[in-house]
Scaffold this active site. Structure first.
Site, PDB file in Angstrom:
ATOM      1  N   GLN A  80       0.843  -1.186   0.000  1.00  0.00           N
ATOM      2  CA  GLN A  80       0.000   0.000   0.000  1.00  0.00           C
ATOM      3  C   GLN A  80       0.883   1.242   0.000  1.00  0.00           C
ATOM      4  O   GLN A  80       1.759   1.374   0.846  1.00  0.00           O
ATOM      5  CB  GLN A  80      -0.855  -0.054   1.268  1.00  0.00           C
ATOM      6  CG  GLN A  80      -1.969   0.938   1.325  1.00  0.00           C
ATOM      7  CD  GLN A  80      -2.811   0.727   2.583  1.00  0.00           C
ATOM      8  OE1 GLN A  80      -3.308  -0.361   2.833  1.00  0.00           O
ATOM      9  NE2 GLN A  80      -2.938   1.766   3.372  1.00  0.00           N
ATOM     10  N   GLY A  81       0.699   2.122  -0.969  1.00  0.00           N
ATOM     11  CA  GLY A  81       1.477   3.368  -1.044  1.00  0.00           C
ATOM     12  C   GLY A  81       0.592   4.544  -0.702  1.00  0.00           C
ATOM     13  O   GLY A  81       0.135   5.276  -1.582  1.00  0.00           O
ATOM     14  N   SER A  83       0.798   6.545   2.931  1.00  0.00           N
ATOM     15  CA  SER A  83       1.490   7.551   3.752  1.00  0.00           C
ATOM     16  C   SER A  83       2.713   8.120   3.050  1.00  0.00           C
ATOM     17  O   SER A  83       3.324   7.468   2.208  1.00  0.00           O
ATOM     18  CB  SER A  83       1.953   6.918   5.061  1.00  0.00           C
ATOM     19  OG  SER A  83       0.868   6.519   5.834  1.00  0.00           O
ATOM     20  N   GLU A 198      -9.792  -2.475   6.075  1.00  0.00           N
ATOM     21  CA  GLU A 198      -8.787  -2.768   7.087  1.00  0.00           C
ATOM     22  C   GLU A 198      -9.398  -2.710   8.479  1.00  0.00           C
ATOM     23  O   GLU A 198      -9.130  -3.547   9.327  1.00  0.00           O
ATOM     24  CB  GLU A 198      -7.650  -1.753   6.974  1.00  0.00           C
ATOM     25  CG  GLU A 198      -6.643  -1.847   8.091  1.00  0.00           C
ATOM     26  CD  GLU A 198      -5.381  -1.067   7.770  1.00  0.00           C
ATOM     27  OE1 GLU A 198      -4.573  -1.575   6.991  1.00  0.00           O
ATOM     28  OE2 GLU A 198      -5.233   0.049   8.268  1.00  0.00           O
TER      29      GLU A 198
END
Lengths: 349, 337
Positions: A80-81, A83, A198
């Site tokens: 996951q990109g 932050s 999530e």
């Protein structure tokens, strides 16, 4: 892959997928038993089977689903990109820039805290396509190939010696327009889908795994011959009940979501219930384990029980910080659920 | 589920949120009139035949208004009497209770010594509102006795509580007879009745506590939104928001555990229910402690209801086994698994 074969890897997927379509009750049994059997969590597949899958199922195109979901079942891994160095709790402040050139975007910038990015095949990427208007409005959601030219990954050493998180550097990386999820500028909404998966489904798996893993704490009590220590027993009983409550609220949350009566802030309550129970679980182990837990030991990375309670304690921070910190969740609960007023936006030094 | 929502709803209408600590005797009469006493009693015994969960829903709502009507001890006593198959006067007593006669069960452990002459000495604490009763059901020494309050050697002593929403009495026995005439159940039946009653007691106390915690937290948040200092509502300060968010999280999680264990409580162990009650009462205590602190000076005054919630929470903690007891029991049970 053995779990995929037996149909236990993705019990939360819809039933047209092999191993999917399990009832919630069946899912809970699977997760609790996996933890009891000390089976490793599918950590490498965590983002692909939950985050990527739910994003694609809810917001992706038919073509994207047909291309990526079977590959995920075959073991393709995702990261996951989201932050960035300047965009943590304030995620909408991302600066990584994407410019549309013909049939592809050209992306440059930097991402951080990407779990297992060093092993990932694909990336769920949030980029800025516009700087006009509210900061949420200029965000676009892309699916990026981690092997594309211009992508480099640097693992980050963590306090427990693990390298779970990475930095991702993007230097004029080309992403085809066909790999955009949703419309340009509508990526913030897609990202909420990813994050809510999530805070919802994954937390049911994790809560029931934590319940199953209580037998590790029981083993520790026996190993250290504390089973007649009333103080330890009370602390253990308190912990067991706290874990049971975390499971109950995760259940209730899913029931509400399925029934269409989920309220804003519910997911935050589930997440904070889990993360505080997890911290208490690990702290209990550190306390009962005594000096032994302070010696470095070979540990299994990525699981609830690494084999050393001090490492588990350090790991437990992943859940009070990642995926929206405990403090961000408290703000959501207070401001959006309890309707306590926000602080004024502007401030002067 | 619709049934449950309706029960919550009708209880809220009968006992509106803005009237805390409604007067005891009229509350009791209203509760009896609503049929709540016989809510769990099977229909062939003249009851409504609803579940324990339904009864807990009522106690949740009554907890919100700090009800003074002693419905919990009455329901527990009724459960004991109705379950005592060999008790000759069973049906008569079921009818009397369903008509509104109050019979409490002791909610604290009895300390009684039986003499060789068949006479007993000792104290039975935890008899709520026994001034309303002509008989009390006493659980002690593995048996249940229905004791008339005008029997020789029996007297009530009120123990003044900090909690102003309830009254509690000790039953003092001096050469009193607990014998075949007073016996309701003993032996294996009494043991199974004990577990059955304990399940209800924990559910009801937890429901009362979480209803109270919900109301107390709501009042506190309303106060923080209304009260202004430094030119802004107190509710705007993040330090206070986070405390409220944490309390909300704890209340909601404890409630999820309550309702999940209330469904099919027969299959849940007494220890699991006791541990759940310990969690619920502990959350109630925490909310009410914060309630007083966050209200500031006004929270310390007698005229503001904050203290009533705190006093009730502290008393609930002590009833039917305290925190230490249930935490230890839950720890031992989990260790055996």
């Amino acid at each position: 892959m053995k779990l995929v074969g037996a149909g236990y890897a993705v019990p939360h997927w819809p039933e047209q997928w092999p191993g999917g379509g399990r009832s919630l009750a069946e899912q809970k049994v699977i997760y609790e038993e996996l933890a009891r059997a000390d089976s490793p969590r599918l950590l490498l597949s965590f983002v692909s089977t939950y985050h990527a899958a739910s994003t694609l199922m809810e917001c992706g195109s038919d073509e994207q689903r047909a291309r990526y979901l079977p590959a995920i079942l075959r073991g393709e891994t995702w990261c996951q990109g989201f932050s960035e160095p300047g965009a943590g709790s304030d995620l909408a402040a991302i600066k990584t820039k994407a410019e549309l050139r013909g049939d592809h975007y050209v992306v440059s910038g930097q991402k951080v805290w990407s779990t297992m990015a060093q092993y990932a095949d694909k990336c769920l990427l949030l980029v800025r396509t516009s700087s006009d208007g509210p900061k949420q409005a200029g965000i676009t959601f892309l699916l990026m190939d981690m092997k594309a030219k211009g992508v480099s990954v640097r693992p980050i050493n963590q306090i427990q010696g693990d390298e779970e998180f990475c930095e991702i550097f993007l230097d004029d990386v080309e992403v085809p327009v066909s790999d955009r999820v949703g419309e340009e500028g509508k990526g913030w909404v897609v990202a909420q889908t990813t994050l809510s998966s999530e805070r919802g489904l994954t937390l049911m798996e994790l809560s029931y795994r934590m319940k199953g893993a209580l037998n590790r704490a029981a083993d520790l009590i026996r190993q250290n011959k504390r089973q007649d220590d009333v103080g330890v027993l009370r602390e253990f009983g308190k912990l067991v009940t706290q874990v049971d409550a975390a499971c109950a609220i995760a259940d209730k949350f899913l029931e509400n979501r399925i029934g269409g009566v989920e309220r804003i802030g519910d997911a935050s309550i589930v997440k904070n219930s889990y993360s505080s129970a997890l911290r208490a679980y690990a702290a209990f182990g550190v306390n009962v384990g005594g000096i032994e837990e302070q010696y470095r030991a070979p540990i299994t990375f990525g699981d609830l029980n690494t084999g050393n309670w001090m490492a588990d304690f350090m790991n437990s921070y992943a859940w009070t910080i990642a995926g929206g910190s405990e403090e961000v969740q408290r703000n959501i609960i207070a401001e959006r659920m309890l309707e306590m007023p926000r602080e004024p936006k502007s401030w002067v030094l | 589920m619709i049934e449950l929502a309706e029960l919550h709803d009708s209880a809220q209408k009968a006992f509106p949120a803005d009237k805390l600590m409604p007067e005891r005797d009229t509350s009791w009469a209203l509760a009896a009139e609503m049929g709540w006493l016989m809510i769990e009693l099977p229909e062939d015994q003249g009851g409504l035949g609803l579940t324990r969960q339904a009864a807990a829903a009522i106690h949740y709502e009554l907890g919100k208004v700090l009800s003074s009507a002693p419905l919990i001890p009455a329901m527990l006593a009724l459960r004991g009497i109705a379950g005592a198959a060999d008790f000759a006067a069973r049906d008569e007593w079921i009818e009397r209770i369903c008509c509104g006669e109050y019979v409490p069960l002791n909610m604290l452990p009895a300390r009684i010594e039986a003499g060789a002459d068949g006479k007993s000495n000792g104290t039975v604490p935890g008899l709520f509102d026994a001034d309303m009763a002509s008989h009390v059901l006493v659980g002690c020494g593995g048996a249940y006795h229905l004791v008339p309050l005008d029997a020789p050697g029996v007297r009530l002593v009120e123990r003044k509580l900090w909690d102003q929403s309830r009254r509690v009495f000790d039953l003092v026995l001096e050469e009193a007879r607990l014998d075949a005439n007073t016996l309701v159940a003993d032996g294996a039946l009494a043991a199974s009745l004990h577990d059955d009653i304990a399940r209800s007691a924990h559910l009801f106390l937890a429901a009362d506590s979480l209803g109270g915690a919900t109301a107390a937290l709501e009042m506190t948040i309303d106060f923080l939104k209304m009260r202004k200092q430094f030119d802004r509502p107190l509710a705007m300060f993040q330090a206070l928001k986070h405390r409220c968010a944490d309390l909300k999280t704890q209340v909601v999680a404890a409630e999820a555990l309550l309702w999940s264990r209330a469904t099919g409580a027969e299959q849940v162990s007494v220890t699991d229910l006791g541990a759940m009650k310990a969690l619920a009462t502990d959350v109630y205590r925490r909310v009410t402690e914060e309630m007083i602190q966050l209200h500031g000076g006004i929270g310390l005054t007698d005229e503001h209801p904050c203290h009533q919630f705190m006093k009730r929470a502290m008393l609930n903690l002590q009833l039917c086994g305290g925190l230490d007891h249930w935490r230890e029991a839950a720890g031992r049970a989990a260790l055996r698994q």
